[in-house]
Scaffold this motif. Structure first.
Motif, short mmCIF file in Angstrom:
data_model
loop_
_atom_site.label_atom_id
_atom_site.label_comp_id
_atom_site.label_asym_id
_atom_site.label_seq_id
_atom_site.Cartn_x
_atom_site.Cartn_y
_atom_site.Cartn_z
N ALA A 224 1.30 0.11 20.23
CA ALA A 224 1.96 -0.22 18.97
C ALA A 224 1.05 0.18 17.81
N THR A 225 1.57 1.02 16.93
CA THR A 225 0.77 1.59 15.84
C THR A 225 1.57 1.50 14.53
N THR A 226 0.94 1.02 13.49
CA THR A 226 1.62 0.83 12.22
C THR A 226 2.12 2.15 11.61
N VAL A 227 3.26 2.07 10.92
CA VAL A 227 3.76 3.23 10.17
C VAL A 227 3.37 3.10 8.70
N GLY A 228 2.53 2.11 8.40
CA GLY A 228 2.10 1.89 7.02
C GLY A 228 1.42 3.09 6.40
N THR A 229 0.67 3.85 7.23
CA THR A 229 0.00 5.04 6.70
C THR A 229 1.02 6.03 6.15
N SER A 230 2.11 6.22 6.89
CA SER A 230 3.17 7.14 6.43
C SER A 230 3.75 6.71 5.10
N ILE A 231 3.97 5.41 4.96
CA ILE A 231 4.55 4.90 3.71
C ILE A 231 3.63 5.18 2.53
N LEU A 232 2.33 4.89 2.71
CA LEU A 232 1.37 5.11 1.62
C LEU A 232 1.25 6.59 1.27
N VAL A 233 1.23 7.44 2.29
CA VAL A 233 1.09 8.88 2.05
C VAL A 233 2.33 9.45 1.36
N LYS A 234 3.51 9.02 1.80
CA LYS A 234 4.75 9.50 1.18
C LYS A 234 4.83 9.09 -0.29
#
Length: 309
Positions: A224-234
């Protein structure tokens, strides 16, 4: 406290209530111990870490299982040695927290060397945000303080349930950060990155099923890995910069990597897998100093059994 607020250390008389005296006593002991020479602190921490192997049996089981899952190609003897070194590192880390909070800038600088500082300075000279990937090394608290000598950033943290510990933690971390943000404060994170700030962010733990995807992490195919990085980068398009604080008997070497290239912005699952690969690379620089004592793989896809039973 609202999650949208910038967090600063605020002292109140309520923190002196007798219910917190034991906490203050423990903090005082830690403060006095980190006044000792570094070599003495190192040896005390090493002894404490080895002792904890005999006491914290549940953590030994968890760390052993994590090493089995992540490094199945290592021999049992190799993993046993890695486990022992990891608990030594855990014992030392207790004092490193106090060092990060209480040491002067001069003493921090005396015992540390930073490589690659230009990788955080150059983007900010052009008003570009930096997403500083703070992997959960046991040395992380001190590593953040070392980076703060070069450039203060914005810290992301989880409030402590004990208000005294929360106050001391915030006050200590503000020695290397302009202010703190609650880890739920996504808007604040995006705003700081858009303003060209450096934001400390740790995407390597298991934060539960919400806003997570299952992608490989070392030999575990579904972590299980957060998608938070994608949100911040987008939303903010920052430079993504990993760093690793490594300890030895003489002090610390902090390695700040060049910004990651090729982040897949349009695919959250691919992005999470991309980040895990970058994190693995950093962990392999000092695997004995990574936080193996937490249940990294506690969240499983629906219908799949626990990896810790």
């Amino acid at each position: 406290m609202k999650a949208t607020q910038e967090i600063h250390a605020k002292f109140s008389r309520s923190l002196l209530h007798p219910r917190y005296w034991l906490t203050w006593f423990g903090i005082g002991i830690l403060y006095l111990l980190v006044l000792l020479p570094y070599g003495v602190i190192y040896q005390i921490g090493k002894t404490l870490g080895l002792l904890s192997m005999k006491i914290a049996k549940r953590r030994v089981v968890i760390a052993t299982r994590n090493l089995e899952l992540c490094f199945p190609d290592k021999s049992e003897q190799e993993r046993a040695q890695l486990l022992r070194e990891n608990f030594i590192s855990t014992g030392i880390a207790i004092f490193e927290t106090g060092m990060a909070w209480f040491w002067s800038d001069r003493r921090i600088a005396k015992h540390s060397t930073t490589i690659g500082v230009e990788n955080i300075l150059e983007p900010q000279e052009h008003n570009q945000g930096v997403l500083l990937v703070g992997i959960h090394f046991l040395t992380l608290e001190l590593g953040a303080r070392i980076i703060g000598l070069a450039r203060p950033g914005i810290g992301v943290y989880r409030p402590n349930d004990n208000p005294v510990m929360d106050y001391v933690q915030i006050k200590g971390r503000l020695k290397s950060n302009k202010y703190m943000l609650d880890r739920r404060n996504l808007k604040g994170m995006i705003r700081s990155l858009k303003q060209g700030e450096m934001l400390w962010y740790a995407p390597d733990h298991d934060y539960g099923p919400k806003n997570s995807v299952f992608v490989p992490f070392f030999a575990v195919e579904k972590a299980a890995t957060t998608v938070g990085t994608s949100i911040l980068v987008k939303m903010a398009d920052p430079n993504i910069v990993p760093f690793t604080p490594k300890r030895d008997k003489k002090g610390y070497t902090l390695v700040i990597q060049p910004a990651l290239v090729g982040f897949p912005k349009d695919d959250e699952t691919a992005a999470a897998a991309f980040m895990n690969k970058a994190i693995e690379k950093e962990i392999l620089q000092a695997p004995e100093q990574y936080m193996w004592l937490h249940r990294r793989f506690k969240t499983r896809p629906k219908g799949e059994p626990s990896l810790y039973d």
